[in-house]
Design a protein around this motif. Structure first.
Motif, PDB file in Angstrom:
ATOM      1  N   ARG A   1       0.657  -1.289   0.016  1.00 42.73           N
ATOM      2  CA  ARG A   1      -0.021  -0.044  -0.078  1.00 42.73           C
ATOM      3  C   ARG A   1       0.949   1.270   0.002  1.00 42.73           C
ATOM      4  O   ARG A   1       1.960   1.318   0.579  1.00 42.73           O
ATOM      5  CB  ARG A   1      -0.874   0.019   1.035  1.00 42.73           C
ATOM      6  CG  ARG A   1      -1.753  -1.181   1.254  1.00 42.73           C
ATOM      7  CD  ARG A   1      -2.836  -1.209   2.566  1.00 42.73           C
ATOM      8  NE  ARG A   1      -3.803  -2.171   2.357  1.00 42.73           N
ATOM      9  CZ  ARG A   1      -4.937  -2.124   1.847  1.00 42.73           C
ATOM     10  NH1 ARG A   1      -5.484  -1.236   1.232  1.00 42.73           N
ATOM     11  NH2 ARG A   1      -5.617  -3.150   1.980  1.00 42.73           N
ATOM     12  N   ASP A   2       0.364   2.488  -0.722  1.00 45.62           N
ATOM     13  CA  ASP A   2       1.232   3.573  -0.797  1.00 45.62           C
ATOM     14  C   ASP A   2      -0.015   4.535  -0.065  1.00 45.62           C
ATOM     15  O   ASP A   2      -0.934   4.644  -0.985  1.00 45.62           O
ATOM     16  CB  ASP A   2       1.609   3.679  -1.996  1.00 45.62           C
ATOM     17  CG  ASP A   2       2.376   5.305  -2.195  1.00 45.62           C
ATOM     18  OD1 ASP A   2       2.605   5.709  -1.299  1.00 45.62           O
ATOM     19  OD2 ASP A   2       2.603   5.599  -3.336  1.00 45.62           O
ATOM     20  N   ASP A   3       0.507   4.884   0.836  1.00 47.19           N
ATOM     21  CA  ASP A   3      -0.863   5.822   1.623  1.00 47.19           C
ATOM     22  C   ASP A   3      -2.179   5.416   1.611  1.00 47.19           C
ATOM     23  O   ASP A   3      -3.114   5.706   1.393  1.00 47.19           O
ATOM     24  CB  ASP A   3      -0.890   7.196   0.830  1.00 47.19           C
ATOM     25  CG  ASP A   3       0.399   8.022   1.079  1.00 47.19           C
ATOM     26  OD1 ASP A   3       0.893   7.994   2.204  1.00 47.19           O
ATOM     27  OD2 ASP A   3       0.967   8.733   0.165  1.00 47.19           O
ATOM     28  N   GLY A   4      -2.155   4.033   1.986  1.00 51.28           N
ATOM     29  CA  GLY A   4      -3.360   3.052   1.896  1.00 51.28           C
ATOM     30  C   GLY A   4      -3.851   2.735   0.921  1.00 51.28           C
ATOM     31  O   GLY A   4      -4.737   1.728   0.846  1.00 51.28           O
ATOM     32  N   VAL A   5      -3.365   3.000  -0.340  1.00 50.30           N
ATOM     33  CA  VAL A   5      -4.046   2.581  -1.751  1.00 50.30           C
ATOM     34  C   VAL A   5      -3.095   1.439  -2.048  1.00 50.30           C
ATOM     35  O   VAL A   5      -1.892   1.407  -2.013  1.00 50.30           O
ATOM     36  CB  VAL A   5      -3.860   3.674  -2.787  1.00 50.30           C
ATOM     37  CG1 VAL A   5      -4.459   3.134  -4.203  1.00 50.30           C
ATOM     38  CG2 VAL A   5      -4.821   4.656  -2.462  1.00 50.30           C
ATOM     39  N   VAL A   6      -3.863   0.400  -2.397  1.00 50.83           N
ATOM     40  CA  VAL A   6      -3.075  -1.000  -2.861  1.00 50.83           C
ATOM     41  C   VAL A   6      -2.539  -0.654  -4.091  1.00 50.83           C
ATOM     42  O   VAL A   6      -3.143  -0.224  -5.270  1.00 50.83           O
ATOM     43  CB  VAL A   6      -3.988  -2.059  -3.178  1.00 50.83           C
ATOM     44  CG1 VAL A   6      -3.296  -3.420  -3.429  1.00 50.83           C
ATOM     45  CG2 VAL A   6      -4.595  -2.561  -1.484  1.00 50.83           C
ATOM     46  N   VAL A   7      -0.897  -1.176  -4.312  1.00 51.70           N
ATOM     47  CA  VAL A   7      -0.200  -0.672  -5.290  1.00 51.70           C
ATOM     48  C   VAL A   7       0.549  -1.918  -5.744  1.00 51.70           C
ATOM     49  O   VAL A   7       1.209  -1.847  -6.889  1.00 51.70           O
ATOM     50  CB  VAL A   7       0.654   0.591  -5.275  1.00 51.70           C
ATOM     51  CG1 VAL A   7      -0.138   1.827  -4.992  1.00 51.70           C
ATOM     52  CG2 VAL A   7       1.692   0.511  -3.809  1.00 51.70           C
ATOM     53  N   GLY A   8       0.479  -2.939  -5.252  1.00 51.05           N
ATOM     54  CA  GLY A   8       1.304  -4.078  -5.413  1.00 51.05           C
ATOM     55  C   GLY A   8       0.821  -5.357  -4.795  1.00 51.05           C
ATOM     56  O   GLY A   8       0.230  -5.022  -3.704  1.00 51.05           O
ATOM     57  N   LEU A   9       1.457  -6.611  -5.266  1.00 49.46           N
ATOM     58  CA  LEU A   9       1.347  -7.770  -4.563  1.00 49.46           C
ATOM     59  C   LEU A   9       2.342  -8.614  -4.855  1.00 49.46           C
ATOM     60  O   LEU A   9       3.196  -8.580  -5.629  1.00 49.46           O
ATOM     61  CB  LEU A   9      -0.026  -8.487  -4.921  1.00 49.46           C
ATOM     62  CG  LEU A   9      -0.176  -9.261  -6.257  1.00 49.46           C
ATOM     63  CD1 LEU A   9      -1.386 -10.104  -6.197  1.00 49.46           C
ATOM     64  CD2 LEU A   9      -0.100  -8.063  -7.353  1.00 49.46           C
ATOM     65  N   ALA A  10       2.583  -9.769  -3.780  1.00 53.42           N
ATOM     66  CA  ALA A  10       3.434 -10.716  -4.130  1.00 53.42           C
ATOM     67  C   ALA A  10       2.891 -12.087  -3.205  1.00 53.42           C
ATOM     68  O   ALA A  10       2.452 -11.651  -2.190  1.00 53.42           O
ATOM     69  CB  ALA A  10       4.919 -10.342  -3.879  1.00 53.42           C
ATOM     70  N   SER A  11       3.329 -13.051  -3.622  1.00 54.66           N
ATOM     71  CA  SER A  11       3.238 -14.161  -2.745  1.00 54.66           C
ATOM     72  C   SER A  11       4.615 -15.161  -2.665  1.00 54.66           C
ATOM     73  O   SER A  11       5.436 -15.081  -3.602  1.00 54.66           O
ATOM     74  CB  SER A  11       2.081 -15.069  -3.213  1.00 54.66           C
ATOM     75  OG  SER A  11       0.833 -14.583  -3.300  1.00 54.66           O
TER      76      SER A  11
END
Length: 151
Positions: free
Chosen positions: A60-70
């Motif tokens: 999250r960037d300032d609460g906004v989801v901006v990426g993922l990984a597993s």
């Protein structure tokens, strides 16, 4: 401010939205497609986030989801990195580095002897990222990184 969150089955709407964004933005980087996952009902997304021996992270960037990984740990103990993606609005901010570092730290805590991943040919940005993190190509699409357990 950049933060990482371990995604649980209750986070399925955020995971779904960012995963579909990843598959739309970079279809060349993944083996699955938007169509494969667009048919996924809530239960399918929840099951993905409830997999045993897995770590699913949302950036999250300032609460906004901006990426993922597993990260997935297999019965042989080896861990695998999967589904790394960062939205265009957050690229260049170190999000991918945070995600990979967190997956590696998790794998070390799990006692994994190595971390592996597959990267599709032509995905030069991803290959450069993984090399920067110590991954070495082993032939084909696979890259590996030996891990040292911390005591």
């Amino acid at each position: 401010m950049l933060t990482l969150q371990e995604a649980t089955p209750e986070d399925w709407p955020d995971w779904r939205d960012v995963r579909l964004a990843a598959l739309t933005d970079a279809p060349h980087a993944f083996r699955t497609t938007v169509d494969d996952w667009n048919r996924g009902a809530e239960q399918r997304w929840r099951e993905r986030l409830a997999m045993p021996d897995a770590l699913n992270l949302l950036a999250r960037d300032d609460g906004v989801v901006v990426g993922l990984a597993s990260g997935i740990r297999y019965p042989d103990g080896v861990a695998e990195v999967r589904s790394v993606w960062v939205s265009p609005r957050a690229r260049g901010k170190g999000v991918a580095d945070l995600l990979l570092t967190a997956i590696e730290e998790w794998a070390v805590r799990q006692g994994a002897p190595e971390l592996r991943l597959d990267v599709l040919p032509g995905n030069e940005r991803a290959i450069a990222l993984y090399r920067r993190h110590g991954f070495v190509p082993t032939g084909g699409e696979e890259m590996r990184k030996p891990l040292v357990a911390k005591r």
